[in-house]
Design an enzyme around this catalytic site. Sequence first.
Site, PDB file in Angstrom:
ATOM      1  N   TRP A 203       0.881  -1.156   0.000  1.00  4.37           N
ATOM      2  CA  TRP A 203       0.000   0.000   0.000  1.00  4.37           C
ATOM      3  C   TRP A 203       0.929   1.219   0.000  1.00  4.37           C
ATOM      4  O   TRP A 203       1.435   1.629   1.049  1.00  4.37           O
ATOM      5  CB  TRP A 203      -0.861   0.005   1.251  1.00  4.37           C
ATOM      6  CG  TRP A 203      -2.080  -0.861   1.318  1.00  4.37           C
ATOM      7  CD1 TRP A 203      -3.355  -0.421   1.509  1.00  4.37           C
ATOM      8  CD2 TRP A 203      -2.177  -2.303   1.276  1.00  4.37           C
ATOM      9  NE1 TRP A 203      -4.234  -1.498   1.570  1.00  4.37           N
ATOM     10  CE2 TRP A 203      -3.531  -2.666   1.425  1.00  4.37           C
ATOM     11  CE3 TRP A 203      -1.231  -3.324   1.103  1.00  4.37           C
ATOM     12  CZ2 TRP A 203      -3.976  -3.988   1.422  1.00  4.37           C
ATOM     13  CZ3 TRP A 203      -1.666  -4.649   1.094  1.00  4.37           C
ATOM     14  CH2 TRP A 203      -3.014  -4.957   1.247  1.00  4.37           C
ATOM     15  N   ILE A 240       1.466  -3.145  -6.490  1.00  2.00           N
ATOM     16  CA  ILE A 240       1.354  -1.844  -5.819  1.00  2.00           C
ATOM     17  C   ILE A 240      -0.113  -1.462  -5.709  1.00  2.00           C
ATOM     18  O   ILE A 240      -0.846  -1.471  -6.702  1.00  2.00           O
ATOM     19  CB  ILE A 240       2.105  -0.739  -6.594  1.00  2.00           C
ATOM     20  CG1 ILE A 240       3.617  -0.957  -6.540  1.00  2.00           C
ATOM     21  CG2 ILE A 240       1.740   0.643  -6.059  1.00  2.00           C
ATOM     22  CD1 ILE A 240       4.267  -0.661  -5.201  1.00  2.00           C
ATOM     23  N   LYS A 241      -0.530  -1.121  -4.484  1.00  2.00           N
ATOM     24  CA  LYS A 241      -1.860  -0.555  -4.277  1.00  2.00           C
ATOM     25  C   LYS A 241      -1.701   0.949  -4.096  1.00  2.00           C
ATOM     26  O   LYS A 241      -0.911   1.404  -3.279  1.00  2.00           O
ATOM     27  CB  LYS A 241      -2.527  -1.152  -3.040  1.00  2.00           C
ATOM     28  CG  LYS A 241      -3.896  -0.520  -2.744  1.00  2.00           C
ATOM     29  CD  LYS A 241      -4.433  -0.917  -1.375  1.00  2.00           C
ATOM     30  CE  LYS A 241      -5.755  -0.209  -1.103  1.00  2.00           C
ATOM     31  NZ  LYS A 241      -6.246  -0.405   0.272  1.00  2.00           N
ATOM     32  N   GLN A 242      -2.482   1.703  -4.868  1.00  2.00           N
ATOM     33  CA  GLN A 242      -2.373   3.152  -4.815  1.00  2.00           C
ATOM     34  C   GLN A 242      -3.745   3.786  -5.010  1.00  2.00           C
ATOM     35  O   GLN A 242      -4.591   3.253  -5.725  1.00  2.00           O
ATOM     36  CB  GLN A 242      -1.414   3.649  -5.910  1.00  2.00           C
ATOM     37  CG  GLN A 242      -1.140   5.139  -5.914  1.00  2.00           C
ATOM     38  CD  GLN A 242      -0.577   5.644  -4.599  1.00  2.00           C
ATOM     39  OE1 GLN A 242      -1.335   6.081  -3.728  1.00  2.00           O
ATOM     40  NE2 GLN A 242       0.749   5.553  -4.442  1.00  2.00           N
TER      41      GLN A 242
END
Length: 354
Positions: A203, A240-242
């Site tokens: 995150w 990737i968490k965005q």
Amino acid sequence: MALTIEKIRSLLGDEADNLLNHECKTIPKEKLHLPGPDFVDRIFVPSDRNSNVLRNLSWMFNTGRLAGTGYLSILPVDQGIEHSAGASFAPNPDYFDPENIVRLAIEGGCNAVASTLGVLGAVSRKYAHKIPFIVKINHNELLTYPNKYDQILFANVEQAWNMGAAAVGATVYFGSPESNRQIQEISEAFKYAHELGMATILWAYLRNPAFKHEGKDYHLAADTTGQANHLGVTMEADIIKQKQPELNGGFTALKFGKTHPDMYSKLTSDHPIDLTRYQVVNCYMGRIGLINSGGASVGAGDLAQAVRTAVINKRAGGMGLISGRKAFQRPMKEGIELLNAIQDVFLNKEVTIA
């Protein structure tokens, strides 16, 4: 019943043509490593990830309604810590019970479920072999008064491995006073997770009061979030968490960091798909998949907002959505329908890469 392109258009409303027909003239799609059925073989096999990491990544990519597409739909429920359990589960108290969280992910056709050590550990022997578990190992604890914003370790990598998790997840608050410690902690944790054969999801969030400036929130700027993504993939996050960007020019407005005029004129534009593509570009041109967060639940408009976010992510070259509150803060049947609607965008061949 799957969402048709007509239904998607209806949910997008006045933005339908702008989002569905946009042609990206910044970074062309041909330069990106796009999601697909062969993503693990094409991208991760040549990397330094070991065979057990490849197996767990493949398990995630081959679970749920999006199996075999290269796209991901993940249910994250760590809000019991991040936003307080009462505030998170008051709209639907059934989700105080961890089993219902895992059931929602399975019945909602998700690729994986992400939650806390306690939630997943409570039901691991019943479900860890049925859907990939992502154990979130650090959290922002909000019972300290006055509140402070820091991600601290609640679990370790071996605990996740012992319960049969496919991956570990963690947050780094880039830009915060504590970010250097968090980067070091999570880099070490990701290294160990890879050694044990688990995948890693970061995150990659921004957190600094100064990023809110003159009425604009540069936590959501393409340039600052893009750099957070670049730092995250450098830590060997596999995904990737965005948050999806809503504006640009964080570095220039805040007068810090390093910029180049082409970042704003050639590498991106003000269009939401181009802003999100810049996030993908910073994930090593898509070699590391970008999943955008679904955001808070606002009630009646959740379905339309979730579909909009999914369309932007897919057309930008992203890998999917990780949506929690919009799904679990409503009856399970409605939560399943919302998750399925998100998945339908990624399954719909008429929603193409811009």
